[in-house]
Design a protein around this motif. Structure first.
Motif, PDB file in Angstrom:
ATOM      1  N   ALA A  76      37.096  37.837  60.382  1.00 24.22           N
ATOM      2  CA  ALA A  76      36.248  38.967  60.787  1.00 24.22           C
ATOM      3  C   ALA A  76      36.982  39.992  61.643  1.00 24.22           C
ATOM      4  O   ALA A  76      36.597  41.160  61.661  1.00 24.22           O
ATOM      5  CB  ALA A  76      35.022  38.449  61.533  1.00 24.22           C
ATOM      6  N   ALA A  77      38.042  39.575  62.355  1.00 22.03           N
ATOM      7  CA  ALA A  77      38.756  40.548  63.205  1.00 22.03           C
ATOM      8  C   ALA A  77      39.949  41.118  62.453  1.00 22.03           C
ATOM      9  O   ALA A  77      39.838  42.145  61.795  1.00 22.03           O
ATOM     10  CB  ALA A  77      39.195  39.884  64.509  1.00 22.03           C
ATOM     11  N   ILE A  78      41.071  40.418  62.498  1.00 21.31           N
ATOM     12  CA  ILE A  78      42.297  40.953  61.875  1.00 21.31           C
ATOM     13  C   ILE A  78      42.137  41.106  60.360  1.00 21.31           C
ATOM     14  O   ILE A  78      42.699  42.004  59.753  1.00 21.31           O
ATOM     15  CB  ILE A  78      43.532  40.083  62.251  1.00 21.31           C
ATOM     16  N   GLY A  79      41.329  40.245  59.754  1.00 22.42           N
ATOM     17  CA  GLY A  79      41.136  40.324  58.307  1.00 22.42           C
ATOM     18  C   GLY A  79      39.866  41.069  57.904  1.00 22.42           C
ATOM     19  O   GLY A  79      39.465  41.044  56.739  1.00 22.42           O
ATOM     20  N   GLY A  80      39.245  41.760  58.854  1.00 24.12           N
ATOM     21  CA  GLY A  80      37.944  42.395  58.601  1.00 24.12           C
ATOM     22  C   GLY A  80      37.944  43.373  57.443  1.00 24.12           C
ATOM     23  O   GLY A  80      37.001  43.422  56.652  1.00 24.12           O
ATOM     24  N   ASN A  81      39.022  44.140  57.331  1.00 24.09           N
ATOM     25  CA  ASN A  81      39.084  45.126  56.253  1.00 24.09           C
ATOM     26  C   ASN A  81      39.107  44.450  54.881  1.00 24.09           C
ATOM     27  O   ASN A  81      38.481  44.915  53.927  1.00 24.09           O
ATOM     28  CB  ASN A  81      40.330  45.993  56.441  1.00 24.09           C
ATOM     29  N   HIS A  82      39.822  43.334  54.798  1.00 19.76           N
ATOM     30  CA  HIS A  82      39.891  42.619  53.526  1.00 19.76           C
ATOM     31  C   HIS A  82      38.530  42.008  53.179  1.00 19.76           C
ATOM     32  O   HIS A  82      38.102  42.006  52.033  1.00 19.76           O
ATOM     33  CB  HIS A  82      40.958  41.521  53.576  1.00 19.76           C
ATOM     34  N   LEU A  83      37.861  41.490  54.212  1.00  9.48           N
ATOM     35  CA  LEU A  83      36.532  40.902  54.009  1.00  9.48           C
ATOM     36  C   LEU A  83      35.574  41.952  53.463  1.00  9.48           C
ATOM     37  O   LEU A  83      34.881  41.722  52.460  1.00  9.48           O
ATOM     38  CB  LEU A  83      36.019  40.348  55.344  1.00  9.48           C
ATOM     39  N   LEU A  84      35.577  43.087  54.120  1.00  2.00           N
ATOM     40  CA  LEU A  84      34.693  44.182  53.710  1.00  2.00           C
ATOM     41  C   LEU A  84      34.873  44.500  52.220  1.00  2.00           C
ATOM     42  O   LEU A  84      33.904  44.563  51.451  1.00  2.00           O
ATOM     43  CB  LEU A  84      35.037  45.398  54.569  1.00  2.00           C
ATOM     44  N   HIS A  85      36.126  44.699  51.833  1.00  4.22           N
ATOM     45  CA  HIS A  85      36.352  45.182  50.471  1.00  4.22           C
ATOM     46  C   HIS A  85      36.207  44.090  49.415  1.00  4.22           C
ATOM     47  O   HIS A  85      35.780  44.374  48.297  1.00  4.22           O
ATOM     48  CB  HIS A  85      37.692  45.908  50.400  1.00  4.22           C
ATOM     49  N   ALA A  86      36.529  42.864  49.782  1.00  5.53           N
ATOM     50  CA  ALA A  86      36.322  41.778  48.817  1.00  5.53           C
ATOM     51  C   ALA A  86      34.818  41.616  48.553  1.00  5.53           C
ATOM     52  O   ALA A  86      34.385  41.431  47.406  1.00  5.53           O
ATOM     53  CB  ALA A  86      36.919  40.482  49.353  1.00  5.53           C
ATOM     54  N   ALA A  87      34.016  41.733  49.606  1.00 11.48           N
ATOM     55  CA  ALA A  87      32.559  41.620  49.457  1.00 11.48           C
ATOM     56  C   ALA A  87      32.014  42.796  48.656  1.00 11.48           C
ATOM     57  O   ALA A  87      31.216  42.632  47.729  1.00 11.48           O
ATOM     58  CB  ALA A  87      31.899  41.543  50.823  1.00 11.48           C
ATOM     59  N   ARG A  88      32.452  43.991  49.000  1.00  9.45           N
ATOM     60  CA  ARG A  88      31.998  45.197  48.289  1.00  9.45           C
ATOM     61  C   ARG A  88      32.312  45.121  46.795  1.00  9.45           C
ATOM     62  O   ARG A  88      31.508  45.502  45.951  1.00  9.45           O
ATOM     63  CB  ARG A  88      32.689  46.420  48.906  1.00  9.45           C
ATOM     64  N   ARG A  89      33.514  44.597  46.482  1.00 11.11           N
ATOM     65  CA  ARG A  89      33.901  44.514  45.070  1.00 11.11           C
ATOM     66  C   ARG A  89      33.208  43.385  44.333  1.00 11.11           C
ATOM     67  O   ARG A  89      33.330  43.269  43.126  1.00 11.11           O
ATOM     68  CB  ARG A  89      35.407  44.241  44.967  1.00 11.11           C
ATOM     69  N   ASN A  90      32.552  42.520  45.083  1.00  8.99           N
ATOM     70  CA  ASN A  90      31.995  41.296  44.506  1.00  8.99           C
ATOM     71  C   ASN A  90      33.107  40.516  43.810  1.00  8.99           C
ATOM     72  O   ASN A  90      32.966  40.016  42.689  1.00  8.99           O
ATOM     73  CB  ASN A  90      30.849  41.631  43.538  1.00  8.99           C
ATOM     74  N   PHE A  91      34.255  40.436  44.502  1.00  8.40           N
ATOM     75  CA  PHE A  91      35.436  39.789  43.937  1.00  8.40           C
ATOM     76  C   PHE A  91      35.254  38.271  43.892  1.00  8.40           C
ATOM     77  O   PHE A  91      34.726  37.660  44.816  1.00  8.40           O
ATOM     78  CB  PHE A  91      36.702  40.144  44.744  1.00  8.40           C
ATOM     79  N   ASP A  92      35.774  37.661  42.851  1.00  5.19           N
ATOM     80  CA  ASP A  92      35.481  36.269  42.514  1.00  5.19           C
ATOM     81  C   ASP A  92      36.196  35.234  43.378  1.00  5.19           C
ATOM     82  O   ASP A  92      37.102  34.538  42.897  1.00  5.19           O
ATOM     83  CB  ASP A  92      35.824  36.026  41.039  1.00  5.19           C
ATOM     84  N   ILE A  93      35.798  35.133  44.631  1.00  7.73           N
ATOM     85  CA  ILE A  93      36.321  34.075  45.509  1.00  7.73           C
ATOM     86  C   ILE A  93      35.201  33.560  46.418  1.00  7.73           C
ATOM     87  O   ILE A  93      34.214  34.254  46.639  1.00  7.73           O
ATOM     88  CB  ILE A  93      37.497  34.563  46.415  1.00  7.73           C
ATOM     89  N   LEU A  94      35.388  32.344  46.900  1.00 10.32           N
ATOM     90  CA  LEU A  94      34.473  31.787  47.913  1.00 10.32           C
ATOM     91  C   LEU A  94      35.168  31.872  49.266  1.00 10.32           C
ATOM     92  O   LEU A  94      36.302  31.419  49.415  1.00 10.32           O
ATOM     93  CB  LEU A  94      34.146  30.319  47.587  1.00 10.32           C
ATOM     94  N   VAL A  95      34.486  32.462  50.246  1.00  6.80           N
ATOM     95  CA  VAL A  95      35.037  32.540  51.601  1.00  6.80           C
ATOM     96  C   VAL A  95      34.170  31.697  52.534  1.00  6.80           C
ATOM     97  O   VAL A  95      32.966  31.923  52.639  1.00  6.80           O
ATOM     98  CB  VAL A  95      35.101  33.996  52.107  1.00  6.80           C
ATOM     99  N   VAL A  96      34.798  30.725  53.166  1.00  4.29           N
ATOM    100  CA  VAL A  96      34.105  29.910  54.166  1.00  4.29           C
ATOM    101  C   VAL A  96      34.680  30.289  55.524  1.00  4.29           C
ATOM    102  O   VAL A  96      35.878  30.118  55.765  1.00  4.29           O
ATOM    103  CB  VAL A  96      34.312  28.403  53.901  1.00  4.29           C
ATOM    104  N   MET A  97      33.840  30.848  56.369  1.00 10.00           N
ATOM    105  CA  MET A  97      34.313  31.267  57.695  1.00 10.00           C
ATOM    106  C   MET A  97      33.741  30.328  58.758  1.00 10.00           C
ATOM    107  O   MET A  97      32.535  30.245  58.932  1.00 10.00           O
ATOM    108  CB  MET A  97      33.884  32.703  57.990  1.00 10.00           C
ATOM    109  N   ILE A  98      34.651  29.637  59.423  1.00  8.23           N
ATOM    110  CA  ILE A  98      34.216  28.734  60.484  1.00  8.23           C
ATOM    111  C   ILE A  98      34.152  29.542  61.777  1.00  8.23           C
ATOM    112  O   ILE A  98      35.182  30.046  62.254  1.00  8.23           O
ATOM    113  CB  ILE A  98      35.203  27.551  60.642  1.00  8.23           C
ATOM    114  N   ASN A  99      32.949  29.672  62.323  1.00  9.27           N
ATOM    115  CA  ASN A  99      32.767  30.490  63.519  1.00  9.27           C
ATOM    116  C   ASN A  99      32.596  29.604  64.755  1.00  9.27           C
ATOM    117  O   ASN A  99      31.537  29.036  64.977  1.00  9.27           O
ATOM    118  CB  ASN A  99      31.549  31.398  63.324  1.00  9.27           C
ATOM    119  N   ASN A 100      33.683  29.512  65.541  1.00 14.53           N
ATOM    120  CA  ASN A 100      33.593  28.769  66.803  1.00 14.53           C
ATOM    121  C   ASN A 100      33.497  29.726  67.991  1.00 14.53           C
ATOM    122  O   ASN A 100      33.647  29.337  69.137  1.00 14.53           O
ATOM    123  CB  ASN A 100      34.774  27.804  66.959  1.00 14.53           C
ATOM    124  N   MET A 101      33.280  31.003  67.674  1.00 13.82           N
ATOM    125  CA  MET A 101      33.021  32.045  68.676  1.00 13.82           C
ATOM    126  C   MET A 101      34.209  32.319  69.600  1.00 13.82           C
ATOM    127  O   MET A 101      34.032  32.911  70.657  1.00 13.82           O
ATOM    128  CB  MET A 101      31.749  31.731  69.471  1.00 13.82           C
TER     129      MET A 101
END
Ligand SMILES: Cc1ncc(C[n+]2csc(CCOP(=O)(O)OP(=O)(O)O)c2C)c(N)n1
Lengths: 384, 287
Positions: free
Chosen positions: B110-135
């Protein structure tokens, strides 16, 4: 085989397709975008995918993924984009992902002049990422060489499992010339170096002792490979022991040296009796060659050594070309980068007798032969 | 009568590089629980013939969570900090039959990779992302993450976090990819079924897993006891059905809304690309 009248960028794109390009990932930047656009039209029908990343960081990292999945992968960019790829290039070296980056050099620093030429990425192409590593860079000086050396860049990338940079420039990229386009079979196209042992015995970083390059299994084949950006052993397992680190990183650096003979390329012109040896590459070498011919007509014993592989340098040929030279003049479009490489090579071969003169030109256009001559005259050197 | 002591095999041993265990995660850490749920889902899908485990690839960035790629027996790339998504993207382009899973931390994604997350989601690109949030940024010792609750102390905000917090699930949901869910390591059985649901789908799938980091996050927030932190998470992670993404809350004091917020089957990036560009000799069939 066919002949076309195309630009250096288009020739690179054609070379990549001949080499078997499967994945192109790019981010638009002048003067490289037309290469991207050309492939966007042509690559799908040749059996590949073109993808626009969100930035150059995405591009280079995507190439690492594509390469380890077994696809021949390429991007094209220019200085600002190459700077963004710094960390990713180091990753490619560390995980040993074969890929090709076309850097169409433009006038820098920073955003500089997007549409004008430069040759300021010589050191950047080699030393961009942090830490010790090694890679290969070729600099074409014509559209034909853009084709030939894009094919060769892929061959070296897959043979050595590393990133290879094609150091083109805005003038080469946009000059239209006659290019002989060959297909695989008509020109040597190498395939990935593949495992020879079953998955249970296979290790992703187990080098072939002859060339120091580990054969490569792809993602999805059941080898359960582990590609690791941390220091790692032959299995790819993270290991902080200095001995493991040293074994790995020395190999990464040495594999280029070990295979140097099959990589290096250069061209020498009028060097048999040359007393003044010019050294230039890329578009500047074209003007310098014209100047050398002019000087020859005046009876001056001038010659030109043109490195095509910049990293590593074809130093043996340089030494041969400079055998009668008293003065070596390095002409380049930057503040003096190639001169360091040339001086280093001459000294390495104990050629302390030649005087190395640096002719850096901070211009954003390829100089004409006369402009180079004027620059020489302005220095007050007694060359002839 | 048992005569010889048999080596007890754990059912997930075939999916782990057991020679690399024990793992690096601290007592009280939730990453292992999330990974276990994910491995169970892969095992079940593989055994049911829905997916081929040989095609499953792990892509991780850098962080405690990201170390998972070294412990699982799958093809894996342990890449750079923040870049697991583009590496996975490239791998999928290189071989569309792969099943990429990005498994990484909240700072990484979500931080350093935020731009990639945004665009992969927008494109509906075919991957599964599991983000472990320990805050928190756990591996580097507890610096501020975009997911650190406002007011909470970190090593770089010693008087408390003055920033607004990022609700990554809500953000990704606004981009309308095929699957968006958030659950917590306190809901392990549900996690397993959710992974199982998301893994064989096409398009972009995002699952945020709220997790416990007692050693680092707990140290700064007064939850040094794993039980206390687990209980707090259990209390605030409320599973809800929502009618609008505006109802999704990320409030460390009261409610972190959990649930499956988007589950649809729109054409994915690769569906669209293959339909429009027809790359010669390539197919993007059933995974
Ligand atoms: C480019 C770069 N910047 C910074 C770091 C240092 N770093 C390593 S992990 C990390 C953050 C980890 O936090 P998160 O992604 O949330 O993972 P966690 O450890 O909490 O699982 C940072 C900042 C790095 N490795 N690379």
């Amino acid at each position: 085989m066919r002949v076309e009248f195309i630009s250096g960028n288009e020739a690179s794109a054609e070379g990549a397709m001949t080499a078997g390009l499967k994945v192109y990932v790019g981010y638009p930047i002048t003067p490289s975008s037309d290469l991207f656009e050309y492939l966007s039209e042509k690559l799908p029908e040749r059996g590949g995918i073109v993808f626009q990343g969100e930035d150059e960081i995405a591009s280079i990292n995507a190439l690492v993924g594509a390469a380890l999945a077994g696809a021949k992968a390429m991007t094209a960019t220019s200085g600002p984009g190459l700077s963004l790829m710094a960390e990713g290039i180091g990753l490619a070296c560390m995980v040993e992902a074969p890929l090709v980056i076309v850097d169409v050099m433009r006038a820098g620093p920073s955003t500089g002049i997007a549409t004008h030429v430069g040759q300021g990425d010589i050191m950047q192409s080699r030393w961009l990422s942090h830490g010790p590593y090694n890679l290969v860079a070729f600099a074409p000086f014509s559209a034909q060489e853009a084709f030939d050396y894009t094919v060769k860049a892929f061959n070296v990338a897959v043979r050595l499992r590393l990133p290879v940079i094609l150091l083109s420039d805005a003038t080469i990229a946009h000059t239209r010339e006659r290019v002989v386009i060959k297909e695989s079979g008509e020109i040597e196209v190498e395939d990935f170096k593949r495992p020879t042992v079953p998955p249970e015995k296979y290790r992703f970083y187990d080098p072939d002792p002859r060339d120091l390059v580990p054969p490569m299994a792809f993602l999805g084949e059941g080898y359960y490979i582990h590609a690791e950006s941390l220091s790692h052993d032959e299995r790819g397992y993270y290991d902080t022991r200095p001995s493991v680190y040293r074994r790995l990183v020395e190999r990464l650096v040495k594999k280029v040296e070990r295979n140097k003979k099959s990589i290096v390329a250069s061209k020498s012109y009028y060097t048999d009796d040359a007393e003044i040896l010019f050294v230039a590459f890329g578009s500047v070498a074209r003007s310098t060659l014209a100047l050398v011919r002019d000087l020859r007509e005046q009876g001056i014993k001038a010659g030109l050594f043109r490195p095509i592989s910049i990293w590593p340098l074809d130093d043996e040929k340089l030494i041969e070309a400079s055998k009668r030279a008293k003065k070596v003049v390095v002409v380049e479009l930057n503040q003096g980068q190639l001169v360091e490489v040339i001086e280093d090579a001459l000294w390495h071969h104990q050629r302390y007798d030649v005087e190395v003169l640096s002719l850096p030109m901070i211009l954003s256009e390829t100089p004409s032969p006369d402009e180079i001559l004027d620059e020489i005259n302005s220095k007050g050197w007694k060359l002839w | 009568m048992v005569e010889t002591q048999e080596v007890i095999k754990y059912p997930l041993d075939d999916y782990l590089r057991t020679e690399r265990l024990p793992h690096i995660w601290c007592p009280g850490c939730g990453i292992g629980m999330a990974l276990q749920a994910l491995l169970w889902s892969i095992k079940e899908l593989h055994e049911q013939g829905v997916i081929d485990r040989k095609k499953v690839c792990f892509f991780t960035g850098i962080g405690c969570t990201a170390r998972a790629s070294g412990f699982v027996k799958f093809d894996a790339i342990h890449a750079l900090h923040g870049r697991a998504i583009p590496v996975a993207t490239g791998a999928k382009l290189g071989n569309p039959s792969l099943i990429p899973i990005v498994f990484s931390g909240d700072g990484d994604i979500a931080a350093i990779g935020g731009n990639h997350l945004l665009h992969a989601a927008r494109r509906n690109f075919d991957i599964l992302v599991v983000m472990i949030n320990n805050m928190t940024y756990a591996l580097t010792g507890g610096q501020l993450a975009p997911t650190t609750p406002t007011g909470v102390r970190s090593t770089t905000t010693p008087r408390g976090n003055p920033e607004n917090v990022m609700d990554t699930t809500k953000f990704v949901a606004s981009l309308r990819p095929n699957f968006v869910a958030r659950y917590s390591v306190t809901q392990p059985t549900i996690l397993r079924t959710v992974f199982k649901k998301a893994l064989p789908k096409r398009g972009f799938r995002f699952i945020e897993v709220m997790s416990t980091c007692t050693e680092i996050f707990g140290r700064h927030t007064g939850f040094r006891d794993p039980y206390e932190l687990y209980s707090r998470l259990k209390k605030i992670c409320k599973i809800k059905k929502i009618s609008s993404i505006d109802e999704i809350k990320y409030d460390w004091e009261n409610e972190i809304t959990c649930g499956t917020f988007i589950d649809k089957d729109d054409p994915s990036f690769l569906d669209m690309y293959f339909k429009m560009y027809k790359p010669r000799g390539m197919v993007y069939g059933e995974s």
